[in-house]
Motif scaffolding. Structure first.
Motif, PDB file in Angstrom:
ATOM      1  N   LYS A 102      -6.096   0.446   5.959  1.00 23.50           N
ATOM      2  CA  LYS A 102      -7.106  -0.247   6.750  1.00 23.50           C
ATOM      3  C   LYS A 102      -6.668  -1.685   6.976  1.00 23.50           C
ATOM      4  O   LYS A 102      -6.074  -2.305   6.093  1.00 23.50           O
ATOM      5  N   SER A 134      -3.693   6.133   5.722  1.00 24.67           N
ATOM      6  CA  SER A 134      -4.789   5.756   4.817  1.00 24.67           C
ATOM      7  C   SER A 134      -5.006   4.245   4.758  1.00 24.67           C
ATOM      8  O   SER A 134      -5.859   3.762   4.016  1.00 24.67           O
ATOM      9  N   HIS A 149       0.829  -1.213   0.000  1.00 21.51           N
ATOM     10  CA  HIS A 149       0.000   0.000   0.000  1.00 21.51           C
ATOM     11  C   HIS A 149       0.861   1.260   0.000  1.00 21.51           C
ATOM     12  O   HIS A 149       0.629   2.187  -0.784  1.00 21.51           O
ATOM     13  N   GLU A 159       1.469   9.385   5.017  1.00 25.77           N
ATOM     14  CA  GLU A 159       0.198   9.356   4.278  1.00 25.77           C
ATOM     15  C   GLU A 159      -0.257   7.912   4.032  1.00 25.77           C
ATOM     16  O   GLU A 159      -1.441   7.575   4.204  1.00 25.77           O
TER      17      GLU A 159
END
Length: 461
Positions: A321, A319, A136, A315
């Motif tokens: 999950k 962001s 990610h 960042e």
């Protein structure tokens, strides 16, 4: 090895698992003469039967119900489904036929483009979360897909018709896959932690650790080893790679003694640092527990090595999950937060989840098919941190006995998962934590189905 070298060569695949199916597809697309052998027979219209028909239509030769010498002979090499145990008769047959064999990780490593870097995540707990988190964060700048034990073979990203070549392959590597490697040497290798697991397969924890750690032996000074300073075995791995440590606050002084502070990530005064730079405050990390702070530190180190700046890394963390079934917050209703940790299929994994809710009133749902590992530490921690335990499944009675022996008595039994949820929330806890510490196979097909059942019932009311 080059993909072009596979054309018209007889290549053998053992097992129609996710790995075997991906390997067979890859080999067919590369122009190989693919032979797939599986010891099982599959019912018509099953998922496996449909996979087999797809492969057959695309030119694969198949045999089911056993492995025959005639079918296997003269293969250049064999790609194994990694769960095949080392003492299997079929491996003895491969040795007799002088057919080299290895996992899909090894094949991907041998065939990857020169510019594609491999990041490997291994350990007992936290591998999937770390793999997806690294993917990610790196994905903000690079093409860095997650692969391996997350359910997608790295070979899927190396198919000849792919126009987009990964900058990084972020691979969750199981001990089974790593066992069947001989040359595999990733550019970065993260070792999250080590606790007993898969002992039936490996025979003892020393073999289990060796299979996970042996890739570090092959890593040179141009590669990076990312190791857990809080784990007594992992921190002492020997390698020629550049060392990076990640450390909870209790190990900060030890980190200083290693001389690796500039290359490492650590927690100090409520912040997560890399070298001397604050990356993010722990209170801003969206996933709970010390184990997830360790996962975040692994990702920070990987991202810094890859060249991302601090703002991009922060960042990416904020962001993110939690992956499904891994201490995943489902909802908060009537002041009760419901967490799905169905992936906790052993007591050690549940111990990690239990420790994530310090100071909370927690009702724990546990049980399933027992792995017969020690419950001593699990029971001790429950006595210290859990308000109520609801037990389900085949393991319920052994868990009940172990908990009572540890002095914990607020235990109830449930016949179904739905009944367990109702009983867990009855006394208005802060948290209902579904962390079974067991396999799912007594009541569910797998931990994913089990976790989905938990989520669906929690959200249905």
């Amino acid at each position: 090895m080059d993909i072009k070298d596979l054309r018209n060569k007889k290549i053998l695949v053992l097992g129609l698992s996710t790995t075997g199916f991906a390997a067979a597809k890859f080999l067919l697309r590369a122009g190989a003469d693919c032979y797939l052998s599986d010891s099982k027979k599959y019912e018509e219209n099953s998922d496996e039967f449909k996979k087999a028909e797809f492969l057959r239509k695309n030119g694969a030769k198949l045999e089911f119900g056993g492995h025959t010498e005639e079918f296997m002979q003269n293969a250049e090499f064999c790609v194994l489904s990694p769960s095949i145990p080392p003492e299997s008769e079929v491996l003895a047959l491969l040795d007799k036929l002088n057919i080299p064999y290895f996992s899909d990780l090894e094949l991907a490593y041998l065939l990857k483009p020169e510019n594609t870097k491999i990041i490997t995540i291994t350990g007992t707990n936290g591998k999937t979360t770390t793999t997806i988190l690294v993917s990610h964060i790196l994905g903000l700048k690079f093409f860095a897909p997650a692969a391996g034990n997350v359910g997608v073979s790295p070979l899927d990203y190396l198919c000849p018709e792919n126009n987009k070549i990964p900058d990084f392959l972020v691979i969750e590597a199981s001990s089974y896959q790593l066992h069947y490697t001989k040359a595999f040497a990733p550019d970065m290798a993260v070792f999250c932690n080590l606790t007993p697991d898969h002992i039936n397969w490996h025979k003892n924890i020393e073999n289990y650790f060796y299979d996970k750690a042996k890739m570090y032996d092959r890593m040179d000074e141009n590669r990076h080893a990312i190791l857990n300073l809080n784990d007594s075995r992992v921190k002492n791995i020997k390698t020629n790679a550049v060392l990076h440590f990640f450390a909870l606050e209790d190990k900060y002084d030890e980190l200083l003694k290693t001389g690796q502070k500039a290359h490492s990530s650590y927690i100090k005064d409520g912040g997560i640092y890399y070298g001397g730079e604050l990356i993010i405050n722990t209170c801003d990390v969206p996933i709970v527990g010390n184990h997830n702070l360790q996962n975040v530190m692994c990702a920070i180190i990987s991202a810094k090595i890859a060249g991302l700046d601090n703002n991009a890394i922060k960042e990416g963390i904020m962001s993110f999950k939690a992956p499904k079934h891994r201490c995943e917050l489902i909802t908060t209703r009537n002041s009760i937060s419901y967490y799905n940790d169905s992936k906790a299929t052993n007591p050690e994994a549940s111990i990690v989840a239990i420790g994530a809710f310090e100071g909370k009133k927690v009702s724990l749902i546990a049980g399933g098919r027992d792995k017969n590992t020690s419950l001593d530490e699990f029971s001790k921690l429950i006595k210290e941190k859990i308000d109520k335990v609801v037990l389900i499944g085949e393991a319920a009675e052994r868990f009940n006995n172990a908990l009572k022996e540890a002095g914990f008595n607020n235990i109830v039994f449930a016949d179904t998962l739905e009944d367990a949820i109702n009983k867990a929330e009855a006394e208005n806890p802060d948290v209902v934590l579904f962390s079974p510490a067991c396999a799912s196979f007594d009541m569910f097909k797998n931990y994913e189905v089990r976790g989905d059942a938990f989520r669906d019932y929690v959200l249905s009311r």
